[in-house]
Write a protein that holds these residues in place. Structure first.
Motif, short mmCIF file in Angstrom:
data_model
loop_
_atom_site.label_atom_id
_atom_site.label_comp_id
_atom_site.label_asym_id
_atom_site.label_seq_id
_atom_site.Cartn_x
_atom_site.Cartn_y
_atom_site.Cartn_z
N ALA A 1 0.78 -1.40 -0.12
CA ALA A 1 0.09 -0.15 0.01
C ALA A 1 0.88 1.21 -0.18
N THR A 2 1.81 1.25 0.65
CA THR A 2 2.67 2.33 0.77
C THR A 2 4.10 2.28 0.15
N THR A 3 4.54 3.44 0.04
CA THR A 3 5.82 3.78 -0.69
C THR A 3 6.92 3.39 0.39
N HIS A 4 8.08 2.55 -0.13
CA HIS A 4 9.20 2.01 0.51
C HIS A 4 9.84 3.18 0.93
N THR A 5 10.31 3.15 2.51
CA THR A 5 10.73 4.25 2.91
C THR A 5 12.20 4.33 2.35
N GLU A 6 12.99 3.14 1.87
CA GLU A 6 14.48 3.41 1.22
C GLU A 6 14.30 4.27 -0.15
N ILE A 7 13.30 4.32 -0.71
CA ILE A 7 13.35 5.20 -1.85
C ILE A 7 13.28 6.48 -1.54
N VAL A 8 12.60 7.26 -0.50
CA VAL A 8 12.66 8.53 -0.06
C VAL A 8 13.92 8.75 0.55
N VAL A 9 14.48 7.92 1.28
CA VAL A 9 15.83 8.00 1.99
C VAL A 9 16.92 8.35 0.98
N SER A 10 16.75 7.35 -0.03
CA SER A 10 17.74 7.36 -1.22
C SER A 10 17.61 8.82 -1.97
N ALA A 11 16.37 9.10 -2.20
CA ALA A 11 16.27 10.58 -2.85
C ALA A 11 16.86 11.60 -1.96
N ILE A 12 16.52 11.71 -0.36
CA ILE A 12 17.23 12.78 0.08
C ILE A 12 18.53 12.58 0.08
N GLU A 13 19.08 11.52 0.14
CA GLU A 13 20.75 11.38 -0.02
C GLU A 13 21.42 11.81 -1.24
N TYR A 14 20.49 11.53 -2.32
CA TYR A 14 21.14 11.96 -3.58
C TYR A 14 20.91 13.40 -3.61
N LEU A 15 20.00 13.94 -3.30
CA LEU A 15 19.74 15.59 -3.18
C LEU A 15 20.54 16.36 -2.64
N LYS A 16 20.64 15.65 -1.12
CA LYS A 16 22.00 16.24 -0.29
C LYS A 16 23.44 16.15 -0.91
N ASP A 17 23.77 15.16 -1.57
CA ASP A 17 24.94 15.03 -2.20
C ASP A 17 25.18 15.86 -3.13
N ASN A 18 24.01 16.18 -3.90
CA ASN A 18 24.31 17.37 -5.05
C ASN A 18 24.11 18.61 -4.72
N GLY A 19 23.97 19.00 -3.34
CA GLY A 19 23.84 20.21 -2.84
C GLY A 19 22.50 20.67 -2.56
#
Length: 369
Positions: A60-78
């Motif tokens: 039913a719900t979005t896997h948390t790992e996807i959101v965390v991975s996106a946050i880390e990607y965004l943070k790593d890219n400034g």
């Protein structure tokens, strides 16, 4: 107000596997998301699906790992101005999902904002005669990454990128959408809110219902800058045509986006692997019509979705005692009915690696039932 789609094209990237975080990171890299967003000062909103407070493995719900991975990607890219925003369906508390899925800890660790859209300020917008109250965080965002779950729905047949935008509505507008029949309102909100990127959680979406309970494991994730096209492609994976999904037909009619999946450029980052298949819930009952040996989960899921569509049409009993072969163990073997490239020697078969449920359904109806 939120701008038009940026950099939209007809590419759909697909990743397969068990490492959900890596799959999401690979898709963000493939889409070159940092370049899509551009200015590092932009306000970015991540929109997962928390229709209810439930374990993502229930479908039913979005896997948390996807959101965390996106946050880390965004943070790593400034990128630093990041918000996770969602509003559960009427009658459920978004806060329960935030707590169950660990989002308060994620917010503290990565210094990202959490917004329960039910508590946000709303602005009334209108498209094609449909008026709705939309959360200010969505309209003020410079770039939205939509993170839907590809799953079934008891009223609209499928819920994915377009319908996931309902989480930006007030509860009053959510009720209005149901009163108006959902299809036209869903197309209308997709005409107003246009995410710059979709990361689709197709890991184990529910076969039937938005609230989960009958997950179908595919070990698949997808990404596209084209939310309408990825919805049309998702429909085909579940055994539906564009015409079956009313809001997709309206999106095409209104010129919101492309729905012809023959125009999609499908780019697979890797290939699915054979593994033990352990269906749950409704999928387990449908699996008795299959003879799976070393099948890939994505291929097996397509077959399950096709069998579900047959069942809904009252045709499933037409298979009788015949079983459908699927899996790598059938390479070079002659079979009666087979699905996928590994069963190319079947008398009645459908190619594809993996095939779409829509194509399997057509084969079964035209050649077998």
């Amino acid at each position: 107000m939120y701008p038009k789609i940026l950099g939209m094209d007809n590419k759909i990237y697909i990743a397969y596997g068990k490492d959900i975080g890596k799959m999401a990171s690979d898709l963000l890299d493939a889409e070159n998301a940092a370049a899509l967003i551009g200015d590092r000062k932009k306000r970015i909103v991540l929109k997962p699906n928390f229709v209810i407070a439930a374990d993502p493995e229930d479908g039913a719900t979005t896997h948390t790992e996807i959101v965390v991975s996106a946050i880390e990607y965004l943070k790593d890219n400034g990128f630093d101005d990041i918000t996770v925003a969602e509003g559960s369906w009427v009658g459920s508390r978004t806060e329960d999902a935030f707590r169950l899925l660990g989002y308060h800890e994620i917010s503290r660790k990565y210094k990202v904002k959490l917004v329960d859209t039910k508590k946000d300020r709303f602005i009334r917008m209108e498209s094609h005669g449909i008026s709705m109250e939309i959360a200010e965080c969505a309209l003020n965002a410079d770039f939205i990454i939509n993170m839907p779950v590809l799953k079934g729905h008891c009223q609209t047949l499928m819920t994915h990128a377009m319908k996931n935008l309902k989480g930006f509505l007030s509860d009053r507008s959510k009720r209005d959408f149901h009163r108006l029949g959902l299809m036209k309102p869903i197309a209308a909100i997709a005409d107003i809110i246009k995410p710059g990127l979709v990361i689709s959680d197709s890991i184990c979406g529910d076969l039937d219902f938005e609230e989960g309970g009958n997950p179908v494991e595919t070990d698949r994730m997808m990404a596209s800058t084209n939310p309408i096209l990825i919805d049309a492609y998702g429909a085909s994976l579940m055994g539906f045509s564009t015409d079956d999904i009313g809001y997709l037909s309206l999106a095409k009619e209104w010129g919101i986006g492309e729905t012809d999946i023959s125009k999609a450029e499908i780019i697979e980052l890797n290939r699915p692997q054979a593994e033990a298949i352990k269906p749950r819930g409704t999928a387990r009952a449908l699996a008795r019509y299959t003879a799976a040996e070393d099948a890939c989960s994505a291929c097996f899921a397509s077959l399950i979705h096709a069998l579900k569509r047959l069942d809904e049409e009252g045709l499933l009993r037409g298979l009788g005692e015949r079983k459908i072969a699927i899996g790598q163990a059938y390479r070079g073997r002659n079979t009666d009915i087979g699905v996928g490239a590994c069963c190319k020697n079947a008398v009645h078969g459908v190619p594809g690696c993996p095939p779409k449920a829509e194509d399997i359904l057509k084969m079964l109806k035209n050649e077998v039932i």
